[in-house]
Design a protein around this motif. Structure first.
Motif, PDB file in Angstrom:
ATOM      1  N   GLU A   1     -13.619   7.134  -8.445  1.00  0.00           N
ATOM      2  CA  GLU A   1     -13.615   7.233  -7.020  1.00  0.00           C
ATOM      3  C   GLU A   1     -12.529   7.829  -6.497  1.00  0.00           C
ATOM      4  OE1 GLU A   1     -13.724   4.125  -3.544  1.00  0.00           O
ATOM      5  OE2 GLU A   1     -13.054   3.476  -5.292  1.00  0.00           O
ATOM      6  N   VAL A   2     -12.876   8.441  -5.403  1.00  0.00           N
ATOM      7  CA  VAL A   2     -11.623   9.106  -4.504  1.00  0.00           C
ATOM      8  C   VAL A   2     -11.626   8.882  -3.295  1.00  0.00           C
ATOM      9  CG1 VAL A   2     -10.370  11.479  -4.283  1.00  0.00           C
ATOM     10  CG2 VAL A   2     -11.756  11.096  -6.412  1.00  0.00           C
ATOM     11  N   GLY A   3     -10.359   8.530  -2.828  1.00  0.00           N
ATOM     12  CA  GLY A   3     -10.296   8.308  -1.420  1.00  0.00           C
ATOM     13  C   GLY A   3      -8.876   8.846  -0.877  1.00  0.00           C
ATOM     14  N   TRP A   4      -8.895   8.944   0.457  1.00  0.00           N
ATOM     15  CA  TRP A   4      -7.577   9.755   0.799  1.00  0.00           C
ATOM     16  C   TRP A   4      -7.217   8.690   2.226  1.00  0.00           C
ATOM     17  CZ3 TRP A   4      -6.682  11.649   5.944  1.00  0.00           C
ATOM     18  CH2 TRP A   4      -5.612  12.470   6.047  1.00  0.00           C
ATOM     19  N   GLY A   5      -5.850   8.757   2.496  1.00  0.00           N
ATOM     20  CA  GLY A   5      -5.366   8.035   3.523  1.00  0.00           C
ATOM     21  C   GLY A   5      -4.051   8.233   3.819  1.00  0.00           C
ATOM     22  N   ASP A   6      -3.215   7.436   4.567  1.00  0.00           N
ATOM     23  CA  ASP A   6      -1.721   7.460   4.843  1.00  0.00           C
ATOM     24  C   ASP A   6      -0.929   7.008   3.646  1.00  0.00           C
ATOM     25  OD1 ASP A   6       0.449   7.350   6.967  1.00  0.00           O
ATOM     26  OD2 ASP A   6       0.422   5.224   6.082  1.00  0.00           O
ATOM     27  N   ALA A   7       0.058   7.879   3.400  1.00  0.00           N
ATOM     28  CA  ALA A   7       0.905   7.380   2.435  1.00  0.00           C
ATOM     29  C   ALA A   7       1.436   6.059   2.278  1.00  0.00           C
ATOM     30  CB  ALA A   7       1.896   8.301   2.255  1.00  0.00           C
ATOM     31  N   ASP A   8       1.882   5.625   3.515  1.00  0.00           N
ATOM     32  CA  ASP A   8       2.607   4.245   3.576  1.00  0.00           C
ATOM     33  C   ASP A   8       1.527   3.251   3.561  1.00  0.00           C
ATOM     34  OD1 ASP A   8       5.118   5.165   3.486  1.00  0.00           O
ATOM     35  OD2 ASP A   8       5.286   5.237   5.784  1.00  0.00           O
ATOM     36  N   PHE A   9       0.544   3.316   4.445  1.00  0.00           N
ATOM     37  CA  PHE A   9      -0.568   2.009   4.465  1.00  0.00           C
ATOM     38  C   PHE A   9      -1.285   2.035   3.273  1.00  0.00           C
ATOM     39  CE2 PHE A   9      -4.605   0.473   6.111  1.00  0.00           C
ATOM     40  CZ  PHE A   9      -4.089  -0.731   6.331  1.00  0.00           C
ATOM     41  N   TYR A  10      -1.558   2.947   2.876  1.00  0.00           N
ATOM     42  CA  TYR A  10      -2.732   3.079   1.762  1.00  0.00           C
ATOM     43  C   TYR A  10      -1.986   2.453   0.412  1.00  0.00           C
ATOM     44  CZ  TYR A  10      -7.109   4.956  -0.759  1.00  0.00           C
ATOM     45  OH  TYR A  10      -8.222   5.265  -1.116  1.00  0.00           O
ATOM     46  N   GLN A  11      -0.830   2.743   0.360  1.00  0.00           N
ATOM     47  CA  GLN A  11       0.075   2.291  -0.868  1.00  0.00           C
ATOM     48  C   GLN A  11       0.855   1.079  -0.917  1.00  0.00           C
ATOM     49  OE1 GLN A  11       1.916   5.930  -3.313  1.00  0.00           O
ATOM     50  NE2 GLN A  11       2.156   6.392  -1.194  1.00  0.00           N
ATOM     51  N   ALA A  12       0.534   0.478   0.369  1.00  0.00           N
ATOM     52  CA  ALA A  12       1.316  -0.919   0.632  1.00  0.00           C
ATOM     53  C   ALA A  12       0.814  -1.944   0.125  1.00  0.00           C
ATOM     54  CB  ALA A  12       1.601  -0.862   2.076  1.00  0.00           C
ATOM     55  N   ASP A  13       1.432  -3.173  -0.216  1.00  0.00           N
ATOM     56  CA  ASP A  13       0.862  -4.152  -0.452  1.00  0.00           C
ATOM     57  C   ASP A  13       0.140  -4.956   0.598  1.00  0.00           C
ATOM     58  OD1 ASP A  13       2.285  -4.203  -3.191  1.00  0.00           O
ATOM     59  OD2 ASP A  13       3.998  -4.828  -2.318  1.00  0.00           O
ATOM     60  N   GLU A  14      -0.441  -5.965   0.223  1.00  0.00           N
ATOM     61  CA  GLU A  14      -1.268  -6.739   1.323  1.00  0.00           C
ATOM     62  C   GLU A  14      -0.423  -7.242   2.392  1.00  0.00           C
ATOM     63  OE1 GLU A  14      -4.675  -7.415   1.894  1.00  0.00           O
ATOM     64  OE2 GLU A  14      -4.618  -5.620   0.388  1.00  0.00           O
ATOM     65  N   ASP A  15       0.759  -7.465   2.136  1.00  0.00           N
ATOM     66  CA  ASP A  15       1.611  -8.231   3.192  1.00  0.00           C
ATOM     67  C   ASP A  15       2.208  -7.052   3.962  1.00  0.00           C
ATOM     68  OD1 ASP A  15       3.517  -7.128   1.275  1.00  0.00           O
ATOM     69  OD2 ASP A  15       4.486  -8.852   1.107  1.00  0.00           O
ATOM     70  N   ALA A  16       1.794  -5.912   3.590  1.00  0.00           N
ATOM     71  CA  ALA A  16       2.565  -4.702   4.470  1.00  0.00           C
ATOM     72  C   ALA A  16       1.591  -4.055   5.344  1.00  0.00           C
ATOM     73  CB  ALA A  16       3.129  -4.022   3.669  1.00  0.00           C
ATOM     74  N   LYS A  17       0.697  -4.839   5.919  1.00  0.00           N
ATOM     75  CA  LYS A  17      -0.396  -4.313   6.798  1.00  0.00           C
ATOM     76  C   LYS A  17      -0.127  -3.680   8.197  1.00  0.00           C
ATOM     77  CE  LYS A  17      -4.335  -6.727   4.398  1.00  0.00           C
ATOM     78  NZ  LYS A  17      -5.325  -7.778   4.905  1.00  0.00           N
ATOM     79  N   GLY A  18       1.231  -4.232   8.459  1.00  0.00           N
ATOM     80  CA  GLY A  18       2.017  -3.740   9.764  1.00  0.00           C
ATOM     81  C   GLY A  18       1.996  -2.198   9.781  1.00  0.00           C
ATOM     82  N   HIS A  19       1.723  -1.459   8.496  1.00  0.00           N
ATOM     83  CA  HIS A  19       1.849  -0.056   8.562  1.00  0.00           C
ATOM     84  C   HIS A  19       0.660   0.569   9.333  1.00  0.00           C
ATOM     85  CE1 HIS A  19       5.344   0.411   6.164  1.00  0.00           C
ATOM     86  NE2 HIS A  19       4.931  -0.272   5.192  1.00  0.00           N
ATOM     87  N   GLY A  20      -0.365  -0.103   9.460  1.00  0.00           N
ATOM     88  CA  GLY A  20      -1.444   0.375   9.913  1.00  0.00           C
ATOM     89  C   GLY A  20      -1.643   1.150  11.373  1.00  0.00           C
TER      90      GLY A  20
END
Length: 223
Positions: free
Chosen positions: A71-90
């Motif tokens: 399964e392949v997806g594409w997204g923002d480097a910070d937000f996509y790789q962030a832990d659940e507690d780092a959703k502020g990157h969105g």
């Protein structure tokens, strides 16, 4: 910067990674090659046979030996790789992204089983357009002169890996627009300009009657 992005959106310019022009004479939904659209809350990805992408990116076969599907997806480097507690990157990613990544999940069960608790849609496409979708996916990886992708963090689901990606993530070029571009490359008559949300992708598949819903869509699967 926002004005430039908005003008880019209005003129329909081809954001990277760029779509592959499909074979229009072949009707989507009646081919012999299966691709799967997986909905994960705010994000969508595309699943297909691993060996088919391995022929274009052999390094994946080394990282995911013997896996049957990706399964392949594409997204923002910070937000996509962030832990659940780092959703502020969105919100920041929509306007000031640091870059983009590709997320690859390797697994063996059929997609409708591995992702049985997700909203999973199976679409059948022609062989020619299936190859176009694979080429589009290949172009999403940032590679060196030998065609090798650049690994980043370990992925967030099962046996998975992030890789550096081409393209710039922003409010008009999101993970779901990436999925729309993959589907367009696969021969579906889907407009990519307004496909910013998961709902916009899944609603298109519902309205066009091109797909078969094969997952329950209740919750995320276990890793």
């Amino acid at each position: 910067m926002f004005i430039l992005l908005f003008l880019c959106f209005l003129t329909g310019c081809s954001t990277t990674p760029r779509t592959i022009e499909p074979v229009k004479s072949v009707h989507a939904g009646s081919g012999t090659n299966d691709i799967y659209v997986i909905a994960h809350s705010w994000h969508t990805g595309i699943a297909f046979k691993a060996e088919d992408l391995n022929t274009l990116i052999p390094a994946l076969a080394v990282r995911f030996p013997g896996r049957d599907y990706y399964e392949v997806g594409w997204g923002d480097a910070d937000f996509y790789q962030a832990d659940e507690d780092a959703k502020g990157h969105g919100p920041r990613a929509l306007f000031w992204s640091s870059g983009s990544v590709v997320h690859v999940v390797g697994f063996d069960a059929k997609p409708e089983i591995y992702y049985r608790y997700c909203d999973v849609r199976r679409v059948r496409v022609s062989h020619e357009n299936y190859l176009n979708m694979l080429k589009f996916t290949q172009s999403s990886f940032l590679t060196d002169e030998k065609g090798n992708p650049a690994p980043r963090k370990l992925g967030t689901r099962g046996d998975s890996q992030f890789y550096a990606a081409t393209g710039k993530y922003h409010i008009f070029n999101t993970c779901n627009k990436w999925t729309a571009k993959a589907l367009y490359s696969a021969g579906l008559d889907i407009g990519t300009s307004f496909k910013f949300t998961t709902a916009s992708i899944m609603s298109y598949l519902d309205n066009e009657s091109l797909s078969r819903k094969v997952g329950q869509g209740i919750a995320e699967p276990a890793p």
